[in-house]
Design a protein around this motif. Structure first.
Motif, mmCIF file in Angstrom:
data_model
loop_
_atom_site.group_PDB
_atom_site.id
_atom_site.type_symbol
_atom_site.label_atom_id
_atom_site.label_comp_id
_atom_site.label_asym_id
_atom_site.label_seq_id
_atom_site.Cartn_x
_atom_site.Cartn_y
_atom_site.Cartn_z
ATOM 1 N N GLY A 48 49.016 19.434 -1.366
ATOM 2 C CA GLY A 48 50.083 20.379 -1.079
ATOM 3 C C GLY A 48 51.303 19.700 -0.480
ATOM 4 O O GLY A 48 51.492 18.504 -0.616
ATOM 5 N N SER A 49 52.118 20.491 0.177
ATOM 6 C CA SER A 49 53.343 19.963 0.757
ATOM 7 C C SER A 49 53.412 20.351 2.229
ATOM 8 O O SER A 49 53.066 21.458 2.598
ATOM 9 C CB SER A 49 54.567 20.523 0.030
ATOM 10 N N ILE A 50 53.837 19.428 3.094
ATOM 11 C CA ILE A 50 54.095 19.714 4.504
ATOM 12 C C ILE A 50 55.533 19.273 4.748
ATOM 13 O O ILE A 50 55.791 18.104 5.041
ATOM 14 C CB ILE A 50 53.098 18.975 5.425
ATOM 15 N N PRO A 51 56.489 20.199 4.567
ATOM 16 C CA PRO A 51 57.901 19.798 4.551
ATOM 17 C C PRO A 51 58.344 19.064 5.815
ATOM 18 O O PRO A 51 59.192 18.181 5.741
ATOM 19 C CB PRO A 51 58.654 21.127 4.416
ATOM 20 N N ILE A 52 57.759 19.411 6.965
ATOM 21 C CA ILE A 52 58.215 18.796 8.217
ATOM 22 C C ILE A 52 58.153 17.273 8.152
ATOM 23 O O ILE A 52 59.025 16.577 8.663
ATOM 24 C CB ILE A 52 57.395 19.336 9.422
ATOM 25 N N ALA A 53 57.130 16.751 7.477
ATOM 26 C CA ALA A 53 56.973 15.295 7.405
ATOM 27 C C ALA A 53 58.188 14.666 6.725
ATOM 28 O O ALA A 53 58.732 13.660 7.195
ATOM 29 C CB ALA A 53 55.694 14.951 6.654
ATOM 30 N N GLY A 54 58.629 15.261 5.633
ATOM 31 C CA GLY A 54 59.799 14.752 4.938
ATOM 32 C C GLY A 54 61.064 14.879 5.778
ATOM 33 O O GLY A 54 61.928 14.007 5.748
ATOM 34 N N HIS A 55 61.161 15.977 6.556
ATOM 35 C CA HIS A 55 62.365 16.174 7.371
ATOM 36 C C HIS A 55 62.504 15.079 8.426
ATOM 37 O O HIS A 55 63.604 14.615 8.703
ATOM 38 C CB HIS A 55 62.339 17.543 8.058
ATOM 39 N N PHE A 56 61.376 14.701 9.046
ATOM 40 C CA PHE A 56 61.466 13.630 10.045
ATOM 41 C C PHE A 56 62.015 12.367 9.408
ATOM 42 O O PHE A 56 62.861 11.678 9.975
ATOM 43 C CB PHE A 56 60.097 13.349 10.689
ATOM 44 N N GLN A 57 61.513 12.094 8.199
ATOM 45 C CA GLN A 57 61.942 10.884 7.513
ATOM 46 C C GLN A 57 63.416 10.985 7.091
ATOM 47 O O GLN A 57 64.208 10.093 7.362
ATOM 48 C CB GLN A 57 61.063 10.687 6.279
#
Ligand SMILES: [Zn+2]
Length: 456
Positions: A401-410
Motif C-alpha cells: 500500500g501507500s503511507i504518504p507521510i513517508a514520502g512527505h518527510f523525504q
C-alpha cells in the motif's frame, strides 16, 4: 549508565505505562466526524501535558482541521523526529464490538494479553511506545539521549488535509536527521520489520466513444463498431501471457532487488499458499519470473478496477452502446515516473483505436513510490537493535500500500523516514474489536530504547 537500567525501568513501569495508554484510549478522537472535534482537542491536550511531564517544550498548533502536537527537546548528537497520530477511525458497526470501543481493557486471550479498544494499535498504542521509551530513558539518565522533535497528527485517518501545508510552513522547525514513524506492523506478526519500500499509485479512467448514440444490434450489429469490443481488446492487451505489463517503457526506473534484500526476503519464508488460500485463490497471477513477495512489495502492477457500458440491468437488451468505460490503476515502484507512465498509457490507448472511435481520459491521482535508501548506518543500527529485542533477525520489508507521510518527510523536509512498528495482522485496525498485544506494547517500548541507544 547502561541500556540495561533503562530496560529494567521499562519492565517495572509497564503497569503504569499501560494505565497511561488506557487513559489516552478513553478519548474518542475520531477525526473524520465533526461531532468528535472537541475530543480531538482533548487528545491533543492530553499529549501536550504528557510530553511536558518529560520536560519537553510541547504545544498544540492550530490547523484548519485538528491541531498538530509539537514538542522539542534539545540535545547533542543526531536530531531525531518522531511521528505518530492521535486520531482514530470511526467505530461503526458498533454492534460488532464486544465492549465499548472507548472503554479499553486488558483482556486475556489464547494468544496472551491484549489491550482492547479503538486506537490501541492504530496509532495511540504505537505512538506511546516511543513516548514511554523516552520516559524511562529520562528517569534513568535525567535527560533524553539526543535532540528529539515529537510530531503528532490528528487527521491521519481522514486523509491528512492539513499535513502537507503544515510541513511546508514549518519546514525549518521540522527538519531533522531522521524521521521515525511508528504506524506499521511486523512481518507475519512475528518478524520485527523496517518498511523501506512503499508502492506509488496512478489512477486513470477511460471512456471510449464510437457511434453518436446507442444503436440496436438488429439494425446496426456487424456494421457499426462496438466500443466495448475496442475497450476489451485494449484492456486484455495490458498484460502479456507472462504477466508483464505492456505499456511502452513501463519498466523504466524499476530497480532490481539487491542481493542483501533478496536474501532477507528468501529468509522470510512467506507462505503464499496460505496468503492466497485465505481469499479462496491458489496461483500467483503476476509476472511468471517473480516470487509472490516481490509481486506485492517490489514489482509494479496494472489492474482494471472497474469496467462498464451497454446494458447491465435485469433481462436483456440488444443494445450497441455508444460508450464504454474502465478504471485502471497502476501500483508503482522505484523511480517509475507516474506522469510519464500516464502519457505512455494514454498514447498506447490512442494508438489502438480503430476508425470512428475516440477516447477521453480522466486522471485519478498520481504519486510515485517511496523507497528509502538504507545506506544511512542508522538503518543497520536500528535493525540490529530490533533483532536483539525480539530474538529474530529483523528485516527490511516492502508494503503493497501507500503511507504518504513517508514520502512527505523525504520530499518536503529532505529527511529520511524510518518506518518501524509493532502491529500484528490480527490487530483489526479500522475494524471492530481493535487490539494491541501487550507484548507489542512492552517490547515496542524496549525496542525504541534499544534504537535510541544504538543511534546516539
Ligand atoms: Zn495509522
Amino acid at each position: 549508565m547502561t541500556l540495561d537500567a533503562v530496560l529494567a525501568r521499562i519492565d517495572s513501569d509497564l503497569p503504569d505505562a499501560t494505565e497511561r495508554l488506557l487513559d489516552l484510549l478513553r478519548i474518542p478522537s475520531i477525526s473524520t466526524d465533526p461531532a468528535f472535534k472537541g475530543d480531538c482537542e482533548t487528545a491533543a491536550d492530553w499529549l501536550v501535558n504528557d510530553l511536558k511531564t518529560l520536560g519537553i517544550e510541547a504545544e498544540k498548533r492550530p490547523t484548519p482541521g485538528h491541531p498538530m502536537v509539537i514538542g522539542h527537546v534539545k540535545g547533542d548528537g543526531p536530531h531525531l523526529l518522531f511521528y505518530g497520530h492521535y486520531d482514530v477511525q470511526p467505530v461503526d458497526p458498533l454492534e460488532l464490538w464486544d465492549r465499548d470501543p472507548f472503554d479499553p481493557q486488558i483482556e486475556e486471550t489464547a494468544k496472551g494479553k491484549v489491550i482492547r479498544g479503538r486506537g490501541s494499535s492504530d496509532d495511540k498504542g504505537q505512538l506511546m511506545t516511543f513516548v514511554e521509551a523516552c520516559r524511562a530513558w529520562k528517569a534513568e539518565h535525567g535527560t533524553l539521549p539526543c535532540a528529539i522533535t515529537f510530531f503528532f497528527e490528528g487527521e491521519e485517518e481522514s486523509g491528512s488535509p492539513s499535513l502537507v501545508p503544515f510541513m511546508k510552513d514549518n519546514a525549518d522547525e521540522l527538519k531533522s536527521d531522521l524521521a521515525l514513524i511508528c504506524d506499521t506492523g511486523m512481518f507475519e506478526s512475528r518478524v520485527p520489520s523496517i518498511v523501506t519500500m512503499l508502492r506509488g499509485l496512478l489512477g486513470e479512467e477511460i471512456t471510449i466513444t464510437a457511434a453518436s448514440k446507442d444503436l440496436h444490434s438488429g439494425m446496426f450489429g456487424g456494421v457499426a463498431m462496438n466500443p466495448i469490443r475496442v475497450l476489451s481488446r485494449i484492456l486484455a492487451d495490458l498484460h502479456d501471457d507472462q504477466g508483464h505489463i505492456t505499456v511502452p517503457n513501463f519498466y523504466d526506473g524499476v530497480p532490481e532487488l539487491s542481493d542483501e534484500i533478496r536474501q532477507q526476503w528468501q529468509g522470510l519464508a512467506f507462505d503464499h499458499a496460505q496468503f492466497l488460500g485465505d481469499v479462496g485463490l491458489s496461483v500467483p497471477a503476476g509476472e511468471v519470473d517473480r516470487t509472490p513477495i516481490e509481486m506485492i512489495w517490489s514489482r509494479p502492477t496494472a489492474e482494471i478496477n472497474g469496467i462498464w457500458g451497454g446494458y447491465t440491468g435485469a433481462g436483456f437488451k440488444t443494445v450497441l452502446p455508444s460508450e464504454a468505460h474502465a478504471k485502471v490503476s497502476f501500483r508503482l515502484v522505484g523511480d517509475q515516473d507516474p506522469h510519464v507512465i500516464r502519457e505512455n498509457f494514454r498514447k498506447m490507448v490512442q494508438d489502438a483505436l480503430p476508425a470512428d472511435c475516440e477516447v477521453t481520459f480522466k486522471s485519478h491521482g498520481a504519486g510515485g513510490a517511496s523507497v528509502t535508501e538504507t545506506t544511512d548506518p542508522a538503518f543497520e543500527a536500528a535493525r540490529h537493535a530490533l533483532s536483539d529485542e525480539w530474538n529474530i533477525p529483523a528485516a527490511y520489508v516492502g508494503c503493497g500500500g501507500s503511507i504518504p507521510i513517508a514520502g512527505h518527510f523525504q520530499d518536503i523536509l529532505g529527511t529520511t523516514p524510518m518506518l518501524v512498528g509493532f502491529g500484528k495482522d490480527d490487530d483489526q485496525i479500522h475494524s471492530p474489536n481493535e487490539k494491541y498485544d501487550l507484548e507489542s506494547f512492552h517490547k515496542g517500548i524496549r525496542s525504541w530504547a534499544r534504537i535510541l541507544h544504538a543511534l546516539t
